[in-house]
Design a protein around this motif. Structure first.
Motif, short mmCIF file in Angstrom:
data_model
loop_
_atom_site.label_atom_id
_atom_site.label_comp_id
_atom_site.label_asym_id
_atom_site.label_seq_id
_atom_site.Cartn_x
_atom_site.Cartn_y
_atom_site.Cartn_z
N SER A 232 35.08 36.63 41.18
CA SER A 232 35.89 35.69 41.98
C SER A 232 37.05 36.40 42.66
CB SER A 232 36.41 34.58 41.06
OG SER A 232 37.32 33.75 41.74
N CYS B 170 35.66 38.64 45.31
CA CYS B 170 35.19 37.82 46.44
C CYS B 170 36.34 37.51 47.38
CB CYS B 170 34.57 36.53 45.90
SG CYS B 170 33.90 35.46 47.19
N ILE C 88 30.77 45.77 45.76
CA ILE C 88 30.62 44.32 45.53
C ILE C 88 29.72 44.10 44.31
CG2 ILE C 88 29.73 42.16 46.50
CD1 ILE C 88 30.23 43.30 49.27
#
Length: 312
Positions: free
Chosen positions: A11, A14, A297
């Protein structure tokens, strides 16, 4: 627990990558230019990052923190030395590519990627210990890093100590050891400047990602070797070093996690800058910075989640 930690880390990452997406969009829409981003990076390096470091050290002196600072510095130095020895053995020679691969494998983007993530997950404590890792990073990149890119081994020691990060760290440590609190009229603008670090850093990284050519990266075997060392082996090595240390010398959870985040970050943007300066395979260096940033990522969340689980 591992799933929760992974989701929490994902999170936070992100959020960072959304900001990077805005930077890439600004490039595509010509909202930002190369010169504008160059000025943005100068602002980050010379003003915002030192402000962030000084603000992080605005806390009363505690002997427990002093112990963690010393251990963090020692582990950071050992970590860099081990990676340097490994990469020198794996990628010998001073041709056009191997010096870049060595640099990219050893040095992480602990400033632009590490500090924002450390702040997001750990708050000021993350920046507190992340700054110590960056001090070690500066010592090695301005000595061994420069030497490995040059055709001669001699390099100046001046940049190790005379750079914005180390100056900010010196001021921050002085305030920490003296338990000196910055007056409010100065502290508030300092905090405001430090708050710019995450959005501005991610916009700059995202802008540079907009120029990535995946086809060029995909054809380079060197890219995969360096990426594997930087994104997979490095965090595993750091976790191993901390695990070996903990039974003998206690190191706190925030320091442990901050070290793993710094070690797991993608290739340092400074690698591309120095490769251009010393004319050593700039396309490979740029591809490594951009490509590993994209790959992180997938690699950063499990690495950080593992650290949060192991170092309870």
């Amino acid at each position: 627990m591992i799933i929760e930690n992974t989701l929490l880390t994902a999170s936070q990452i992100c959020t960072l990558f959304i900001l990077m997406g805005v930077g890439a969009l600004c490039r595509r829409l010509n909202i930002l230019t190369d010169k504008a981003v160059e000025s943005l990076v100068k602002l980050l390096v010379n003003i915002v990052t030192p402000a962030l470091i000084i603000d992080a050290f605005q806390c009363p002196f505690q002997s427990e923190l002093l112990g963690d600072l010393a251990i963090t510095a020692a582990i950071s130095a050992i970590f860099h030395i081990l990676l340097i020895l490994l990469c020198t053995a794996l990628f010998p020679g001073r041709d056009d590519s191997n010096p870049v691969i060595r640099m990219a494998s050893v040095f992480s983007n602990a400033g632009f990627m590490g500090l924002p993530l450390e702040y997001a997950i750990l708050g000021k404590a993350g920046v507190f210990f992340g700054s110590v890792y960056i001090a070690s990073f500066n010592c090695f990149i301005w000595t061994w890093g420069i030497a490995t890119l040059q055709d001669k081994t001699k390099s100046s020691l001046r940049p190790i100590f005379v750079n914005p990060g180390c100056i900010g760290l010196t001021i921050g440590l002085s305030l920490f050891f003296s338990s000196c609190t910055i007056p409010k009229p100065i502290a508030e603008p300092l905090y405001a400047l430090s708050s710019l670090n995450t959005p501005l850093a991610m916009l700059a990284v995202g802008y540079n990602l907009g120029s990535v050519k995946p086809a060029i990266i995909a054809k380079s075997a060197a890219f995969y070797f360096a990426a594997a060392i930087r994104l997979v082996l490095s965090p595993l090595l750091m976790i191993g070093l901390i695990c070996i240390t903990r039974p003998f010398i206690n190191i706190g959870r925030p320091a442990s996690i901050a070290l793993v985040i710094a070690a797991a970050a993608p290739v340092a943007a400074l690698v591309a800058v120095l490769s251009a300066k010393y004319k050593k395979n700039m396309p490979l260096a740029t591809g490594l910075v951009s490509g590993t940033t994209l790959l992180s990522i997938a690699t950063l969340p499990p690495a950080v989640a593992a650290a949060m689980y192991i170092f309870k």
